[in-house]
Structure formats: structure tokens, C-alpha cells
Design a protein around this motif. Structure first.
Motif, mmCIF file in Angstrom:
data_model
loop_
_atom_site.group_PDB
_atom_site.id
_atom_site.type_symbol
_atom_site.label_atom_id
_atom_site.label_comp_id
_atom_site.label_asym_id
_atom_site.label_seq_id
_atom_site.Cartn_x
_atom_site.Cartn_y
_atom_site.Cartn_z
ATOM 1 N N PHE A 336 0.841 -1.195 0.000
ATOM 2 C CA PHE A 336 0.000 0.000 0.000
ATOM 3 C C PHE A 336 0.884 1.256 0.000
ATOM 4 O O PHE A 336 0.891 2.025 0.964
ATOM 5 C CB PHE A 336 -0.916 0.025 1.233
ATOM 6 N N ASP A 345 5.068 2.365 2.068
ATOM 7 C CA ASP A 345 3.884 1.857 2.767
ATOM 8 C C ASP A 345 3.674 2.531 4.115
ATOM 9 O O ASP A 345 2.543 2.817 4.500
ATOM 10 C CB ASP A 345 4.021 0.341 2.978
ATOM 11 N N GLY A 366 -7.155 -0.597 2.082
ATOM 12 C CA GLY A 366 -6.184 0.279 1.429
ATOM 13 C C GLY A 366 -6.376 1.747 1.709
ATOM 14 O O GLY A 366 -5.670 2.584 1.121
ATOM 15 N N ARG A 391 -3.203 4.704 -2.284
ATOM 16 C CA ARG A 391 -2.585 4.671 -3.610
ATOM 17 C C ARG A 391 -2.961 5.884 -4.463
ATOM 18 O O ARG A 391 -2.336 6.141 -5.494
ATOM 19 C CB ARG A 391 -2.977 3.379 -4.342
#
Length: 476
Positions: A336, A345, A366, A391
Motif C-alpha cells: 500500500f 507503505d 487500502g 494509492r
């Protein structure tokens, strides 16, 4: 009725009935219910300190709202009299230098004249004898007299120089007279205050402004300045920082090049040394890092261990790991990351409220998760689910307990989303900033300096921030 002028006087500590110190001078601020706007800085017309009230009104709650413009720092630099005084000081300096040259030259030439004084007496005596009795001047005596005169020839350029110096002295005398007239005119215009006294008053005010800035509380981000490029070094990805908590007397800068498997941390003595790439020591971490989301907090480096969700606290002075702890459920190894990837991440950061971790988990689908950490044990104290997909974020940073998220790491990025941990609420924002080098791989806020540190395509860049602050006094 709104008494904006009294509010402004209270703000800058000019109230004559009681000793009031200024509360805030950061653009813009809310003081006693009055908005203080420092977006435009000019030397304006509240007579005692250069403040001006632009407008007044009342809001829906009946609070007085005043728009006040604070004076710019170094006010005297904007005063035309200051420009005249600087020109006069330059002229005085030039005159002083000319007088020193004249003094040195005169002393040197006078020594030469004194040394030739006896020679001149000899020549004068021989000339008198020759004029009274021309027959006494035989060929040998004539040659001796000629030689003596030849020795005196260097006196001619000295005398010519004396003529030139005399003309220069006349010019300097005229300059001094003109300077005196201009100074008298400025003194008459300025009245009781001379330039030095005005300068001291400005310095005192600037000290008070700085003191107020240090006392300001938290605020909401309203703007980001143009980028300030400090240095171009390292690879495309990396991070750099100063300690977010130590006293301002400690000016060390740390740099970590790359986003994975790195272990080399460079510690520079000062920001100036970092700019020049000199005076640094190297720390070799016992475990490699992942990503660029590192933070230096109270003398220790907090970073994500490579290929794990473990957070490590490395102490610079003892060069040892003090604690390491797994961030339960956090994704790692590009599970992620931010939109630019780079094993980002887990992003560690610090603000006025302490130490934070920004990451995500599979149960959170996420979306960005914020956890406040205990700095000594790295235990999670509290966690928030922002609902914003990680993201889709370029980078993020914390200011005053609020997470600000950019919508991209590339050119055209803006600060797009804000999550407020104090109310567990969010809003979409539209705060532009100039992504000068088009690829940001690290963006962190330093609460001690109130600036954003960024690593932008191999460039180390700073941004100043503007915070809207609500300052409450004991009377509220």
C-alpha cells in the motif's frame, strides 16, 4: 461597536492604559475575535508602529472582525530617509578612505622631503657661490652641482602630487559641507528621532514579532509558499530532515539517499554545511530502511525496517537501536504505497502533537490509517481511518493533528484532502503548491521551524506554510 484601532493597539502592545503584549503576528490570525491579515506588508499609518486598520465588521455571532495590516520587517529599509542615510554613510566612508590615503601619502612624501632637505641646502649654497663668483665654478664643480640637482629631480612628481592632493582636499571639503546640509535637513524632518533610535525601535518590534511567532498555537493550513531549493544532491528518491523537537540551537541536518535497502545516514553540523556538502559524520544503521517516510524526533531516527512492518528507533548519540516494534496489520513491501511507489507503505512523521504513523491495512481496504505513537515504546495510542485511498495520494504530512494529503507526486499536484484527528472528520481542500522538479518522493512538516521538507527529483526543497490560527486570551 467594533473598536478595531484599540484591538490593533492591544495586538502590538501599544495600549497605554495597561501593559499588553502581542498575541500573534502570523498571517492571518484571529486575535480577540479580530482577523489580523499580514498578507500585504507595508510601512503604513498607525503612527506609533506602522500598523493600519483596513476595515471592521461583525460576524453572525456578533464578534468584532477587523482586517489589520502589520508592518513589514526592516521598516526603515522602505523609508526614503533610510536610503538617503545609507547613501550619506557610503559617502562618509568614501571620504574617510580618501583621507586615509591622503594621510599616508603625505606622511611618505614628507619623509622624502625631510631626507632631501640637507641636499637642497648644499645645492642652494653652491648656487649662491656660483652666482656671486662665476669664475669659481670650474668643470669639476659644475659636474658636482649637476649631480646634486639630478638627485633632486624626484622631488618634481612629489610636488605635482601635492597639487593634485590639494584639489582633492577642496573637493572633499565641498562634499563634507553638502553632507552636513543634508543631515541637518533629515534631522529636522525626523524630529526627535535619529536614525539609530528608529533602527533600535524597529529591531525591538521585530524581536517582539519573533517572540509572538514562537508562542503561537496550532492552526489550519491555508497556503504554501513558493519552493526554496536548498541543494541538488543524491538520487531521484530520498529524504532529508532536521530534528522536530530539539532546541533551535541544534542545527543538524540528516540526509538518507534512496528508498530501499539503504543503511547510510549522513549527519551535517548545520544547514550551511549541508548546502555545501561538508562537515558531516556517517551513521551506519544496523538494519536497512524501506521507503522515505523517516523522521528525526528528539535525537532519534524513526524508520521502517526493510521488507517488514517493523518500526525502529535508532538513537544517534549512542549509535544504537533503543526499541523496535511491529505496526500490527500494516502493509509493507509496496503493498500500500503512495502513488509513486518506492516502498512508501509506512510514513512516519511528527508535528506539534507528537509522533505519528501513516499507513494502511487490508481490513481498511487500502485507505489511509493514522496512528499516534508513544515515542518511547512505539505503542499505538490511538488510530483513525481516514477513508482516503493511499494509492491515490502523492504524499502526506501532519500539522497540528491534521493529516494533509496531496493528490499527486507529479507536476500540478495540490493539497487535496485534510483529516482532522481532533474531530475525526475530513474535508476536501484545494491548496496549490509549485512542484518545481515534478517528482516528490518525500514531504514532511517540521513543527519547530514551521516548514515543509521535500525531496523532489534529487533536489532538497523547503516550503513555508501559512496557518490560520485562533488565539484565545484569558479574558475569553
Amino acid at each position: 461597536m467594533c473598536d478595531c484601532k484599540r484591538t490593533a493597539l492591544l495586538l502590538i502592545g501599544l495600549d497605554r492604559e495597561r501593559d499588553i503584549h502581542p498575541f500573534s503576528l502570523s498571517p492571518p490570525s484571529l486575535v480577540r475575535g479580530c482577523i489580523i491579515d499580514r498578507e500585504q506588508l507595508h510601512f503604513l499609518s498607525v503612527p506609533e508602529e506602522g500598523w493600519e486598520i483596513y476595515s471592521s465588521a461583525q460576524d453572525a455571532d456578533g464578534k468584532c472582525i477587523c482586517t489589520v495590516v502589520a508592518p513589514a520587517q526592516n521598516m526603515c529599509n522602505r523609508d526614503p530617509r533610510s536610503r538617503q542615510l545609507r547613501q550619506l554613510m557610503e559617502k562618509v566612508q568614501n571620504i574617510s578612505q580618501s583621507m586615509e590615503v591622503l594621510d599616508l601619502r603625505t606622511y611618505r612624501d614628507l619623509q622624502y622631503v625631510r631626507n632631501t632637505e640637507s641636499l637642497m641646502k648644499v645645492v642652494d649654497g653652491k648656487l649662491k657661490v656660483a652666482s656671486e663668483n662665476p669664475r669659481s665654478l670650474n668643470p669639476k664643480g659644475f659636474q658636482e652641482l649637476k649631480d646634486k640637482v639630478t638627485q633632486l629631480l624626484p622631488l618634481l612628481p612629489v610636488l605635482e602630487q601635492y597639487k593634485t592632493d590639494a584639489k582633492m582636499i577642496l573637493r572633499l571639503r565641498e562634499e563634507v559641507r553638502n553632507l552636513s546640509l543634508v543631515l541637518m535637513a533629515i534631522q529636522e524632518e525626523m524630529g526627535a528621532y535619529d536614525y539609530e533610535e528608529l533602527r533600535q525601535r524597529v529591531l525591538l518590534l521585530e524581536t517582539r514579532l519573533h517572540s509572538c511567532m514562537q508562542k503561537l498555537g496550532c492552526g489550519k493550513l491555508t497556503g504554501v509558499s513558493n519552493p526554496i531549493t536548498v541543494r541538488a544532491s543524491g538520487s531521484r528518491f530520498g529524504s532529508w530532515m532536521t530534528d522536530t523537537m530539539i532546541p533551535s540551537s541544534d542545527n543538524r541536518v540528516w540526509s538518507m539517499d534512496g528508498y530501499f535497502k539503504g543503511r547510510r545516514v549522513l549527519e551535517y553540523r548545520t544547514m550551511n554545511d549541508f548546502m555545501k556538502g561538508q562537515n558531516f559524520v556517517q551513521h551506519l544503521l544496523p538494519h536497512p530502511w524501506a521507503g522515505t517516510g523517516h523522521v528525526v524526533y528528539n535525537g532519534s531516527l524513526y524508520y521502517n525496517k526493510y521488507q517488514s512492518n517493523i518500526i525502529i528507533k535508532y538513537h544517534f548519540r549512542s549509535r544504537s537501536v533503543l526499541v523496535q516494534r511491529s505496526l500490527s496489520g500494516a502493509g509493507y513491501n509496496n503493498t500500500f504505497p503512495y502513488s509513486w511507489g518506492g516502498s512508501s507503505d509506512i510514513d512516519l512523521m511528527a508535528d506539534e502533537n507528537g509522533l505519528w504513523a501513516v499507513y494502511t491495512t487490508i481490513p481498511n481496504a487500502g485507505n489511509i490509517v493514522i496512528s499516534r505513537l508513544e515515542p518511547q515504546s512505539l505503542e499505538v495510542l490511538q488510530t483513525w481511518d481516514t477513508g482516503f485511498p493511499k494509492r491515490s495520494a502523492g504524499e502526506s504530512f501532519m500539522i497540528c493533528g491534521t493529516l494533509y494529503v496531496t493528490n499527486s507526486h507529479l507536476a500540478g499536484a495540490k493539497i487535496y484532502f485534510a483529516y482532522y484527528t481532533n474531530t475525526s472528520s475530513y474535508e476536501y481542500t484545494d491548496i496549490p503548491f509549485h512542484n518545481q522538479y515534478s517528482h516528490i518522493s518525500m514531504m514532511d512538516y517540521n513543527p519547530r521551524e514551521r516548514v515543509l521538507y521535500t525531496w523532489n527529483n534529487g533536489h532538497q526543497v523547503l516550503y513555508n506554510v501559512t496557518l490560520f490560527q485562533v488565539i484565545k486570551t484569558s479574558g475569553d
